[in-house]
Design a protein around this motif. Structure first.
Motif, PDB file in Angstrom:
ATOM      1  N   HIS A 144      30.290  10.711  -8.535  1.00  0.00           N
ATOM      2  CA  HIS A 144      30.321   9.738  -7.439  1.00  0.00           C
ATOM      3  C   HIS A 144      29.406  10.197  -6.308  1.00  0.00           C
ATOM      4  O   HIS A 144      28.948  11.352  -6.281  1.00  0.00           O
TER       5      HIS A 144
ATOM      6  N   PHE B  11      28.559   6.073 -12.051  1.00  0.00           N
ATOM      7  CA  PHE B  11      27.870   5.037 -11.281  1.00  0.00           C
ATOM      8  C   PHE B  11      27.590   3.857 -12.184  1.00  0.00           C
ATOM      9  O   PHE B  11      27.142   4.035 -13.317  1.00  0.00           O
TER      10      PHE B  11
ATOM     11  N   GLN C 174      24.046   0.610  -9.005  1.00  0.00           N
ATOM     12  CA  GLN C 174      24.544   1.865  -8.411  1.00  0.00           C
ATOM     13  C   GLN C 174      23.878   3.083  -9.023  1.00  0.00           C
ATOM     14  O   GLN C 174      23.520   4.038  -8.329  1.00  0.00           O
TER      15      GLN C 174
ATOM     16  N   ALA D 258      21.623   5.917  -7.221  1.00  0.00           N
ATOM     17  CA  ALA D 258      21.956   7.349  -7.195  1.00  0.00           C
ATOM     18  C   ALA D 258      20.770   8.181  -7.685  1.00  0.00           C
ATOM     19  O   ALA D 258      20.464   9.243  -7.122  1.00  0.00           O
TER      20      ALA D 258
END
Lengths: 451, 82, 358
Positions: A148, A187, A193, A197
């Motif tokens: 995360h 993710f 996402q 990242a």
């Protein structure tokens, strides 16, 4: 004159048998031996219940899986999933076969180090890594799979103080057509996402981006889902190449392969319907080979499958404590092994065979464990021959998750033995004693005396 | 304990109750017991004979015989006076 | 020239009110013009009428349920083959097909032939996948959604609307008129057949069925459409009539051609009130009413046997339109000893005249 083998007297009413199109008539042969060792002897020597693991089956299963992938893809690496079974003897069989370690906690990380695994060959997964653990894994050069954003930022912070650059990947979750979709780890791919990242990692300059990781679910019964996953990761890798000219070292497709167990609610047995290693390997390898990677630059393919590599190697031998008849007239048998040892009984219909010769007479039976707790049911319904007290049954395909998820609940845990390739048994975890459970307890002074 | 007199059991362990039309299968020890009952043997005699023939403890068999009798009764294979 | 004689093993001898196709298949085989058939029955339960019917089987053997796994089935078939030397097996239950398909290569090595769909065909026509199947081949199918949780019924209520069909992965289908019923059927089906359970949009209209045979190369070897005349409370046709409907035949040929279907099949179609044809279900095996096809000139069991044996089979092009089949119930008198033999020994031998011998 020798007396005849005794089997409890038994009478079954022949129900008007119309094909229900389902049914449970089975005629499984008794399991008198495991890898050449007599079940009766094992119980006599090591007690009952007893966990038994077969080194031969572990090695042959591993080799079968490795061959399935290595014949289809040039560069393959397995990493043993510690949480599936972290008895050191078991881990080391896999390490001897060439597997790296895949761990999801500091405890498992320490275990892998203690087993002598090269820290550079430890994959550190999971959502719960602490700052200290991240520092340790970074200093030792292990592969950290980020779950995360908070972990990502923490790692960038950690990287300021460590002598080494953290070697990282991100875990990606995605829609592969599998229900339920696991979106709590890593993710998300579809929402962007994951790409976000990756950009953060590349722009930070503080982390060494090694690969991409996904783990699409558990007990996945369709190999094609892995092809979708591999394709999506390959797409991310291509974007990295295009934007940053960054070439990834590996793609880690995780685990989740189904073992030969039968899930509750399945009509056909898992041994017939669950995909083989070849089917998984075909789906994953073809997806990667057919992606944009040119032949020379195909990344290392890492697999973290645990369950499918060890489930079939595990057995629990259990003895009959009592037989009883429930108020419904249904037969029930109480075994000395329950869900405290067989956590997987909650989702599998474990195959149960008897350990001694029997006649063809059978009856539908409920198998309960010894716990004084209503949840303790090993099989709600299984067609078994008449069992006498102290007869043994063998519960099959128990190698995965049971010696890690078992419960210290109500009673102590038994010996675990490994039968080596020469047919010798070794205790690889001793049965617990009162001391092993209460050893850590501290009773305040005023509570020591009972009166 | 007396078994209903019309009940027949074949060598293969197939039992038919002509009064109710129900059929049953019986395992060898069960068949042995039913044949002993048909010959008019008492509870104690049955225990003696079976424990003599088969490798089973007296206590253990007595418990099994109790249960077997219970199931026979449930299936209405025994005479009422028992 | 004398006709060849084949030993053919057939399952589905449960000629009951929701019948298996076995008895009808056997009748077709016994009437085959191109060969003589010696029939071996394969049965699961002791009261399947086909076991006891006169002049039907030479010998019936009990086989293990699919839930026992293919190893046990293989063991049993090996034993039966050693006694009977089987040429062809015709499995007739949906739930057993997977196991037989899995064993096909092994059985072939032993000299036993079958003529079954491929795994791919079997999977893609599956109820769970029917919506995708329709999209792929451009065939209208009612919207179907596979679910694993009764709460999902609420989620799809709008798209599907009541009444809706609730179907099991293998068998069973119910019409639910409200949420309460839908939930009940979901639980009932899930308990028996496992997950997923399929919700399907209900199509108002007239039901037509087609039974046919594909040669695996896209050719339709046989196809006979039928309209159900009378339906039992279990949804089975108790009477039906052969019809001429070019739309149905076109759809059937398109189905066989585009999938390259191998083996027998039954298409369940619905002609909606506005004249559109919907494919409701594809059964990957011969249906119980196949004797109507035999009776109107297309002996599907015979043609399937010849395909299984690798012979070239010319497609049937004609059938008699307007012939009915009317099923009837018929009480046999069976000696207890036959029932006993089958129950205890797991097999029953009948001689040529249909009398039990052992």
């Amino acid at each position: 004159m020798e007396k005849k083998h005794y089997e409890r007297p038994h009478i079954i009413k022949l129900e008007a048998g119309m094909p229900g199109k389902s049914g449970i008539r089975t005629e499984q042969a008794p399991t008198t031996h495991i890898d050449g060792m007599a079940v009766k002897e094992l119980v006599k020597t090591y007690g009952s219940p007893l966990f038994v693991l077969s080194e031969q089956t572990i090695r042959s299963t591993y080799r079968k899986a490795f061959k399935a992938f290595s014949t289809r893809y040039p560069n393959v690496q397995f990493a043993w999933s510690y949480k599936t079974n972290y008895l050191s003897a078991v881990c080391n069989i896999f390490h001897q076969e060439g597997a790296w370690a895949e761990v999801v906690s500091g405890f498992e990380y320490d275990k892998a180090i203690a087993n002598g695994v090269d820290p550079g060959k430890i994959i550190f997964n999971g959502p719960g890594k602490s700052r200290e653990e991240l520092i340790m894994a970074t200093e030792k050069g292990s592969l950290i799979h980020i779950d995360h954003l908070d972990e990502l930022y923490l790692l960038i912070e950690v990287a300021e103080k460590t002598s080494q650059k953290p070697r990282v990947s991100i875990r990606v979750n995605m829609d592969t057509g599998i229900y339920p979709m696991w979106d709590r780890f890593g993710f998300n791919y579809e929402s962007g996402q994951a790409w976000d990242a990756l950009n953060k990692i590349m722009h930070s300059g503080k982390l060494e981006l090694m690969g991409l990781h996904t783990h699409i679910g558990t007990f996945i019964m369709t190999a094609t889902a892995y092809a979708i996953a591999a394709t999506k990761l390959a797409d991310l890798a291509r974007s990295l190449q295009q934007k940053f000219n960054h070439h990834l070292k590996y793609i880690d497709i995780g685990g989740g392969f189904a073992s030969k167990n039968t899930l509750k609610g399945s009509y056909l047995p898992g041994s017939d319907t669950n995909p083989s290693f070849d089917e998984y390997a075909e789906a994953i390898s073809s997806a990667l080979i057919n992606s944009h990677f040119s032949p020379g630059e195909l990344p290392l393919l890492i697999l973290e499958t645990g369950r499918a590599l060890v489930d079939e190697a595990g057995y629990i031998i259990s003895s009959v404590i009592a037989n009883k008849r429930l108020s419904s007239g249904r037969r029930a048998t109480i075994l000395d092994a329950g869900v405290n040892l067989l956590f997987t009984a909650f989702w599998y219909q474990h195959q149960v065979t008897v350990a001694q010769g029997v006649s063809q007479h059978r009856e539908d039976t409920t198998l309960y464990g010894p716990l004084c707790m209503n949840i303790d049911c090993v099989r709600e319904s299984v067609n078994l021959p008449m069992l006498n007290i102290n007869d043994q049954v063998v519960i099959h395909h128990t190698g995965a998750y049971n010696v890690t998820q078992w419960m210290q609940f109500i009673t102590l845990r038994p010996n675990v033995v490994l039968i080596d390739e020469n047919g010798n048994a070794h205790v690889i975890r001793e049965s617990e004693t009162l001391e092993s459970v209460t050893g850590g307890e501290k009773t305040p002074e005023h509570l020591i005396k009972l009166r | 304990m007396k078994i209903k007199h019309q009940i027949a059991i074949s060598d293969t362990g197939f039992l038919f109750n002509p009064a109710t039309g129900e059929s049953f299968t019986v395992n060898p020890v069960g068949a042995e017991i039913i044949n002993l009952l048909r010959e008019g043997h008492t509870w104690q005699e049955i225990i003696d004979k079976i424990t003599e023939m088969y490798s089973v403890e007296r206590n253990s068999f007595e418990k099994d015989l109790h249960e077997f009798a219970g199931i026979m009764k449930m299936h209405q294979l025994l005479d009422k006076d028992e | 020239m004398s006709k060849p004689r084949y030993t053919i093993a057939v399952t589905g001898l449960n000629a009951i009110d929701s019948p298996g196709p076995g008895v009808a298949v056997i009748r077709g085989l016994l009437e085959a013009a191109s060969f003589d058939a010696r029939i071996i029955g394969l049965a699961y339960e002791s009261l399947e009428p086909g076991i006891y019917m006169p002049n039907l089987t030479n010998h019936t053997y009990q086989i293990p349920y699919p839930t026992a796994g293919t190893d046990e089935l293989m063991e049993r078939l090996t034993y039966i083959h050693s006694r009977e030397n089987i040429d062809v097996i015709i499995p007739n239950f949906d739930a057993e097909l997977y196991s037989f398909m899995k064993l096909e290569p092994k059985l072939k090595q032993m000299g036993i032939r079958m003529f079954l769909p491929t795994f791919e065909q079997f999977e893609e026509r599956h109820k769970v996948n029917l919506t995708k199947f329709g999209e792929k081949y451009g065939i209208d199918v009612p919207l179907g959604i596979a679910i694993t949780d009764p709460a999902e019924i609420y989620k799809h209520e709008k798209e599907l609307d009541f009444p809706l069909m609730v179907k099991g992965k293998w068998y069973d289908a119910y019409i639910a008129y409200n949420m309460e019923q839908a939930r009940n059927y979901f639980n009932k089906i899930a308990a028996k057949w496992g997950y997923p359970v399929i919700l399907q949009k209900f199509v108002h209209g007239t039901e037509y069925n087609v039974t046919g045979l594909g040669d695996g190369n896209g050719n339709t070897i046989a196809a006979v459409p039928m309209r159900k005349q009378y339906i039992t409370d279990k949804g089975k046709a108790w009477a039906g009539i052969s019809i001429a409907d070019e739309n149905l035949m076109d759809l059937t040929r398109r189905f066989v051609e585009s999938t390259g279907w191998r083996g027998g099949f039954e298409l369940e179609m619905m002609k909606s009130n506005d004249g559109r044809y919907y494919l409701m279900e594809i059964n990957p095996r011969i249906p119980a009413w196949v004797y109507l096809a035999v009776g109107v000139g297309q002996n599907i069991p015979e043609a399937l046997t010849r395909l299984a044996l690798g012979e070239k089979v010319e497609p049937y092009t004609n059938y008699e339109v307007g012939k009915l089949f009317i099923r009837y119930a018929w009480d046999m008198i069976v000696d207890r000893s036959e029932f006993e033999n089958y129950s205890v020994n797991g097999e029953l031998k009948k001689d040529e005249h249909g009398k039990e011998t052992l």
